[in-house]
Design an enzyme around this catalytic site. Sequence first.
Site, PDB file in Angstrom:
ATOM      1  N   LYS A 215       1.864  -4.941   2.380  1.00 47.73           N
ATOM      2  CA  LYS A 215       1.675  -3.736   1.541  1.00 47.73           C
ATOM      3  C   LYS A 215       2.218  -2.485   2.240  1.00 47.73           C
ATOM      4  O   LYS A 215       2.588  -1.521   1.583  1.00 47.73           O
ATOM      5  CB  LYS A 215       0.207  -3.563   1.123  1.00 47.73           C
ATOM      6  CG  LYS A 215      -0.796  -3.448   2.255  1.00 47.73           C
ATOM      7  CD  LYS A 215      -1.089  -2.053   2.719  1.00 47.73           C
ATOM      8  CE  LYS A 215      -1.805  -2.048   4.040  1.00 47.73           C
ATOM      9  NZ  LYS A 215      -2.172  -0.757   4.552  1.00 47.73           N
ATOM     10  N   THR A 272      -2.686   2.288  -0.370  1.00 49.88           N
ATOM     11  CA  THR A 272      -1.638   2.699   0.570  1.00 49.88           C
ATOM     12  C   THR A 272      -0.473   3.376  -0.148  1.00 49.88           C
ATOM     13  O   THR A 272       0.184   4.249   0.411  1.00 49.88           O
ATOM     14  CB  THR A 272      -1.142   1.496   1.392  1.00 49.88           C
ATOM     15  OG1 THR A 272      -2.268   0.747   1.803  1.00 49.88           O
ATOM     16  CG2 THR A 272      -0.398   1.919   2.620  1.00 49.88           C
TER      17      THR A 272
END
Length: 362
Positions: A215, A272
């Site tokens: 990610k 994120t």
Amino acid sequence: MLGPVSLPVLVYGRQDRPGVFDGGIALRKVSVIGAGGWGCALACVLCRNGHDVTLWSILEDEVLALRQNRVNQAKLPGVRLPEAIEITSDLSAACSGKDLLVFAVPSVFVRSTSKMAGKYVGDGQVIVNVAKGIEENTLYTMTDIISEEIPQADVAVLSGPSHAEEVGREIPTTVVAGAKSEVTARLIQDTFMNDVFRVYISSDMTGIELGGALKNIIALAAGVIDGLGLGDNTKAALMTRGIAEMARLGLAAGGKLQTFAGLSGIGDLIVTCTSRHSRNHNAGELIGRGYTMQQAMDEVKMVVEGVFSAKAAKKMAEKYGVSMPIVEEVNKVLFDGKTAKDAMNDLLTRERKEEFSQMDWE
Ligand SMILES: NC(=O)c1ccc[n+]([C@@H]2O[C@H](COP(=O)([O-])OP(=O)(O)OC[C@H]3O[C@@H](n4cnc5c(N)ncnc54)[C@H](O)[C@@H]3O)[C@@H](O)[C@H]2O)c1
């Protein structure tokens, strides 16, 4: 906005009984190895849960400053470490005789720290890794590295959408603990969980760790999108196609599809890609604005783990024969001097595709 964000202190926690959870948890001796932002935040969680907590750092200056000020001003400003947390640079004292060790050093230091700590770790001692990354030359996850260096340990992982800045302020957060045995997973759940820090358990360590590492690469690309001044549609597309390629690689490497729909997959990807706290996103934003990778790293002034994971993920995709177009373009921008605009253009104009395989056409 770039750089540190100032937040109020303790906005949500139970002020009447700070950190004490009604679940009746057993109190344990725990050491957190690594005193950066995440190590400090987790030490606070564990201390508020009533455990006997030691926080270790390799940096003598950091240990002295933490003992004196009780705040890691550089890494987690505004979050005060309770007096009960013992702070040390003595690795033997930090590891010996503890019920549980939390490895919270940045991923680039996981192998060197494991090598140093190995001789102090007992048979079956539980180590919970919280670093996110893939080692470039071996393609090992962080728990693979720890298991190789400390074979006598019972190595597990804790991951999910959890910025230290928010966990340190008791803002409600949910993560997942992955372990080989249910007993270990439940021990970790029991140790960390409280009324603002909820812990699920899972047996899919591979899926959890790959989600956490991959990610960061998609978050760099999300930052690039913001730096280029593109829109919410673009970012939603990136995140959706990003999780698709993360899951493809994760499945090929032995992870489970559901994990990528869970906290350490889409959960961590969302936080994120959209958060002002993400250094990967912030570095990507600078690259989108025209900075080189090195200029962006220097400006963010912290280790940008997505840069390391990007190379490793590309190698892993080649190893498993999996298509990862976003990861490929991120690599070209980071390491081959391709402009962010050209990379975006090449992604949009790839050959036409079905959204997923096995369509039920008439
Ligand atoms: N910060 C977060 O919100 C967060 C949340 C979840 C997971 N993580 C993961 O946790 C890990 C640590 O992140 P962080 O934000 O605390 O990083 P950080 O940059 O704040 O950590 C720096 C710390 O690492 C330690 N350190 C420095 N050099 C070292 C060396 N040579 N050997 C061993 N230790 C050394 C020192 O204590 C230093 O303060 C990363 O892998 C990150 O992805 C971070």
